[in-house]
Design a protein around this motif. Structure first.
Motif, PDB file in Angstrom:
ATOM      1  N   VAL A  80      36.220  43.044  35.368  1.00 48.48           N
ATOM      2  CA  VAL A  80      35.767  41.483  34.893  1.00 48.48           C
ATOM      3  C   VAL A  80      35.047  41.194  34.032  1.00 48.48           C
ATOM      4  O   VAL A  80      34.725  41.067  33.218  1.00 48.48           O
ATOM      5  N   ALA A  81      34.315  42.776  33.834  1.00 51.68           N
ATOM      6  CA  ALA A  81      33.594  42.817  32.613  1.00 51.68           C
ATOM      7  C   ALA A  81      34.149  42.439  31.027  1.00 51.68           C
ATOM      8  O   ALA A  81      33.965  42.039  30.329  1.00 51.68           O
ATOM      9  N   ILE A  82      35.611  42.851  31.142  1.00 49.07           N
ATOM     10  CA  ILE A  82      36.658  43.319  29.603  1.00 49.07           C
ATOM     11  C   ILE A  82      36.800  42.175  29.778  1.00 49.07           C
ATOM     12  O   ILE A  82      36.663  41.437  28.732  1.00 49.07           O
ATOM     13  N   LEU A  83      36.678  41.003  30.978  1.00 47.87           N
ATOM     14  CA  LEU A  83      37.228  39.412  30.393  1.00 47.87           C
ATOM     15  C   LEU A  83      36.828  38.626  30.484  1.00 47.87           C
ATOM     16  O   LEU A  83      36.786  38.116  29.470  1.00 47.87           O
ATOM     17  N   ASP A  84      36.029  39.313  31.191  1.00 44.79           N
ATOM     18  CA  ASP A  84      34.040  37.939  30.199  1.00 44.79           C
ATOM     19  C   ASP A  84      33.703  38.575  28.680  1.00 44.79           C
ATOM     20  O   ASP A  84      33.530  37.385  27.890  1.00 44.79           O
ATOM     21  N   ARG A  85      34.396  39.385  28.265  1.00 41.34           N
ATOM     22  CA  ARG A  85      33.821  40.304  26.948  1.00 41.34           C
ATOM     23  C   ARG A  85      35.049  39.458  26.240  1.00 41.34           C
ATOM     24  O   ARG A  85      34.435  39.225  25.391  1.00 41.34           O
ATOM     25  N   ALA A  86      36.001  38.941  26.981  1.00 39.80           N
ATOM     26  CA  ALA A  86      36.634  38.407  25.540  1.00 39.80           C
ATOM     27  C   ALA A  86      37.540  37.555  26.676  1.00 39.80           C
ATOM     28  O   ALA A  86      38.397  36.533  25.614  1.00 39.80           O
ATOM     29  N   GLY A  87      36.699  36.636  26.731  1.00 43.79           N
ATOM     30  CA  GLY A  87      36.074  35.037  27.353  1.00 43.79           C
ATOM     31  C   GLY A  87      37.256  34.349  27.834  1.00 43.79           C
ATOM     32  O   GLY A  87      37.434  32.932  27.600  1.00 43.79           O
ATOM     33  N   ALA A  88      38.127  35.144  28.400  1.00 40.42           N
ATOM     34  CA  ALA A  88      38.903  34.905  29.948  1.00 40.42           C
ATOM     35  C   ALA A  88      38.531  33.828  30.793  1.00 40.42           C
ATOM     36  O   ALA A  88      38.032  34.871  32.021  1.00 40.42           O
ATOM     37  N   GLU A  89      38.320  32.933  31.386  1.00 39.34           N
ATOM     38  CA  GLU A  89      37.774  32.020  31.853  1.00 39.34           C
ATOM     39  C   GLU A  89      38.554  32.213  33.464  1.00 39.34           C
ATOM     40  O   GLU A  89      38.485  32.598  34.232  1.00 39.34           O
ATOM     41  N   THR A  90      40.129  32.085  33.566  1.00 46.13           N
ATOM     42  CA  THR A  90      41.526  32.747  34.571  1.00 46.13           C
ATOM     43  C   THR A  90      41.829  33.572  33.950  1.00 46.13           C
ATOM     44  O   THR A  90      42.042  33.512  32.179  1.00 46.13           O
ATOM     45  N   PHE A  91      42.663  33.959  34.005  1.00 46.14           N
ATOM     46  CA  PHE A  91      43.978  35.050  34.203  1.00 46.14           C
ATOM     47  C   PHE A  91      44.689  35.548  34.847  1.00 46.14           C
ATOM     48  O   PHE A  91      44.631  35.149  36.064  1.00 46.14           O
ATOM     49  N   ASP A  92      45.813  35.910  34.220  1.00 50.13           N
ATOM     50  CA  ASP A  92      46.714  36.529  35.546  1.00 50.13           C
ATOM     51  C   ASP A  92      47.083  38.529  35.366  1.00 50.13           C
ATOM     52  O   ASP A  92      46.033  38.876  34.500  1.00 50.13           O
ATOM     53  N   ALA A  93      47.761  38.616  36.517  1.00 47.96           N
ATOM     54  CA  ALA A  93      46.834  40.671  36.224  1.00 47.96           C
ATOM     55  C   ALA A  93      48.446  41.070  36.930  1.00 47.96           C
ATOM     56  O   ALA A  93      48.627  40.682  37.628  1.00 47.96           O
ATOM     57  N   VAL A  94      48.728  42.300  36.187  1.00 48.27           N
ATOM     58  CA  VAL A  94      49.406  43.367  37.029  1.00 48.27           C
ATOM     59  C   VAL A  94      49.102  44.140  36.378  1.00 48.27           C
ATOM     60  O   VAL A  94      48.453  44.704  36.075  1.00 48.27           O
ATOM     61  N   GLY A  95      49.981  44.707  37.940  1.00 49.22           N
ATOM     62  CA  GLY A  95      49.393  46.314  38.156  1.00 49.22           C
ATOM     63  C   GLY A  95      50.128  47.355  38.650  1.00 49.22           C
ATOM     64  O   GLY A  95      51.218  46.347  39.775  1.00 49.22           O
ATOM     65  N   TYR A  96      50.256  48.149  38.329  1.00 54.39           N
ATOM     66  CA  TYR A  96      51.265  49.050  39.287  1.00 54.39           C
ATOM     67  C   TYR A  96      50.141  50.569  39.912  1.00 54.39           C
ATOM     68  O   TYR A  96      50.074  51.226  39.310  1.00 54.39           O
ATOM     69  N   SER A  97      51.230  50.805  40.973  1.00 55.51           N
ATOM     70  CA  SER A  97      50.699  52.249  41.266  1.00 55.51           C
ATOM     71  C   SER A  97      49.004  51.752  41.490  1.00 55.51           C
ATOM     72  O   SER A  97      48.108  50.990  42.515  1.00 55.51           O
ATOM     73  N   LEU A  98      48.329  52.636  41.421  1.00 52.78           N
ATOM     74  CA  LEU A  98      46.582  52.016  41.293  1.00 52.78           C
ATOM     75  C   LEU A  98      46.034  51.054  40.561  1.00 52.78           C
ATOM     76  O   LEU A  98      45.211  50.348  40.940  1.00 52.78           O
ATOM     77  N   GLY A  99      47.347  50.599  39.729  1.00 55.63           N
ATOM     78  CA  GLY A  99      46.468  49.046  39.340  1.00 55.63           C
ATOM     79  C   GLY A  99      46.861  48.085  39.733  1.00 55.63           C
ATOM     80  O   GLY A  99      46.137  46.951  40.146  1.00 55.63           O
ATOM     81  N   ALA A 100      48.195  48.209  40.554  1.00 63.08           N
ATOM     82  CA  ALA A 100      47.986  47.303  41.361  1.00 63.08           C
ATOM     83  C   ALA A 100      46.934  47.698  42.748  1.00 63.08           C
ATOM     84  O   ALA A 100      46.334  46.479  43.947  1.00 63.08           O
ATOM     85  N   ARG A 101      46.579  48.576  43.061  1.00 69.44           N
ATOM     86  CA  ARG A 101      45.605  48.736  44.131  1.00 69.44           C
ATOM     87  C   ARG A 101      43.953  47.765  43.560  1.00 69.44           C
ATOM     88  O   ARG A 101      43.542  47.333  44.500  1.00 69.44           O
ATOM     89  N   ILE A 102      44.028  48.292  42.553  1.00 70.83           N
ATOM     90  CA  ILE A 102      42.943  47.735  42.096  1.00 70.83           C
ATOM     91  C   ILE A 102      42.699  45.941  41.987  1.00 70.83           C
ATOM     92  O   ILE A 102      41.955  45.148  41.827  1.00 70.83           O
ATOM     93  N   ALA A 103      43.401  45.580  41.292  1.00 75.15           N
ATOM     94  CA  ALA A 103      44.007  44.236  41.450  1.00 75.15           C
ATOM     95  C   ALA A 103      44.053  43.731  42.328  1.00 75.15           C
ATOM     96  O   ALA A 103      43.405  42.246  42.537  1.00 75.15           O
ATOM     97  N   TRP A 104      44.100  44.421  43.127  1.00 74.10           N
ATOM     98  CA  TRP A 104      43.862  44.072  44.712  1.00 74.10           C
ATOM     99  C   TRP A 104      42.272  42.916  44.653  1.00 74.10           C
ATOM    100  O   TRP A 104      42.073  42.164  45.987  1.00 74.10           O
ATOM    101  N   GLU A 105      41.451  43.788  44.600  1.00 74.14           N
ATOM    102  CA  GLU A 105      40.123  43.691  44.698  1.00 74.14           C
ATOM    103  C   GLU A 105      40.243  42.639  42.712  1.00 74.14           C
ATOM    104  O   GLU A 105      38.905  42.191  43.371  1.00 74.14           O
ATOM    105  N   LEU A 106      40.692  42.359  42.423  1.00 76.71           N
ATOM    106  CA  LEU A 106      40.376  41.196  41.349  1.00 76.71           C
ATOM    107  C   LEU A 106      39.742  39.866  42.092  1.00 76.71           C
ATOM    108  O   LEU A 106      38.641  39.231  41.312  1.00 76.71           O
ATOM    109  N   PRO A 107      40.334  39.396  42.924  1.00 76.94           N
ATOM    110  CA  PRO A 107      40.350  38.203  43.555  1.00 76.94           C
ATOM    111  C   PRO A 107      38.687  37.802  43.752  1.00 76.94           C
ATOM    112  O   PRO A 107      37.753  36.675  44.454  1.00 76.94           O
ATOM    113  N   SER A 108      38.617  39.190  44.840  1.00 78.35           N
ATOM    114  CA  SER A 108      36.243  38.949  44.836  1.00 78.35           C
ATOM    115  C   SER A 108      35.661  39.218  44.094  1.00 78.35           C
ATOM    116  O   SER A 108      34.758  38.595  44.005  1.00 78.35           O
ATOM    117  N   ALA A 109      36.368  40.431  42.698  1.00 76.51           N
ATOM    118  CA  ALA A 109      35.226  40.501  41.841  1.00 76.51           C
ATOM    119  C   ALA A 109      35.192  39.515  40.722  1.00 76.51           C
ATOM    120  O   ALA A 109      33.884  39.015  40.413  1.00 76.51           O
TER     121      ALA A 109
END
Length: 243
Positions: A80-109
């Motif tokens: 989320v800090a990366i998204l903030d630095r990029a100025g992304a107010e909203t975003f889509d996410a694609v994760g694979y394997s561990l990346g999908a596991r981490i992406a699952w946390e993003l709506p809460s983060a």
């Protein structure tokens, strides 16, 4: 946690759509999973801006200082800090394997900011809970062989990373401490799950999709480590993000 490394790719003709955050798998990095496989090119070709981070201890990102910096919520917060630095107010996410596991946390983060998500190769149970952490540490620090075959397989994967092995072992420890448990999906749109037809790690993911309220499940050819390089995965991602 120190800032994670990230690359940003901008299309020649931007579409009216949020940037896409691509989150790679364990033992890989953003370049291997997303750039070399053609996913970044496929997304920028349809006008999408793309943000490609390296997870802690992977690629060009620093290793976690402790297992606490490598828990799933902590890593999601760093993304989320990366998204903030990029100025992304909203975003889509694609994760694979561990990346999908981490992406699952993003709506809460990042409450209210995630639009669409594609979760590929996600295991419905936390595989790292089966790792003997003490044995993994001994394998990394002393070269000791593991009695448990699964821990041995993870140790071999970690040790193959050379100087990064100790940091990756901390990642395993942190993820093991915050196992994936499913639960409610807190984003605006249900995720699309993508699994390989020969991927044993994703067995049972259909039940999770049903529990979320009939989330879509797409099956593509390949085993777990074959899917990210295949054209069917790219097609599934582009289709899910274009709706």
């Amino acid at each position: 946690m120190r800032d994670l490394a990230a690359r940003t790719f901008t299309p020649d003709s931007p579409a009216d759509a949020p940037p896409v955050l691509l989150v790679h798998g364990f033992g890989s990095d953003g370049r291997a999973d997303w750039i070399e496989t053609g996913m970044v090119d496929a997304l920028t070709a349809v006008g999408r801006s793309v943000i490609v981070p390296d997870l802690p201890g992977h690629g060009d990102s620093p290793a976690p200082a402790s297992a606490g910096e490598a828990t799933a919520p902590a890593v999601a917060a760093a993304l989320v800090a990366i998204l903030d630095r990029a100025g992304a107010e909203t975003f889509d996410a694609v994760g694979y394997s561990l990346g999908a596991r981490i992406a699952w946390e993003l709506p809460s983060a990042a409450p209210g900011r995630m639009e669409r998500a594609v979760l590929g190769g996600l295991s419905p149970v936390e595989p790292f809970t089966a790792v003997d952490i003490d044995a993994l540490r001994r394998a990394v620090d002393e070269g000791t062989e593991c009695d448990d075959p699964f821990t041995g397989a993870i140790a071999a994967m970690v040790r193959a990373q050379g100087d990064r092995a100790a940091g990756l072992a901390l990642c395993v420890e942190g993820l093991r401490a915050t196992p994936f448990e499913g639960g409610p999906w807190n984003a605006k749109v249900l995720p699309v799950f993508v699994v390989g037809e020969n991927d044993e790690l994703t067995r049972g993911i259909g039940r999770l999709a049903e529990e979320l309220g009939e989330a879509e499940l797409v099956t593509v050819p390949g085993a777990h480590h074959e899917v990210p390089g295949g054209p069917h995965w790219r097609v599934a991602v582009l289709d899910a993000l274009s709706r």
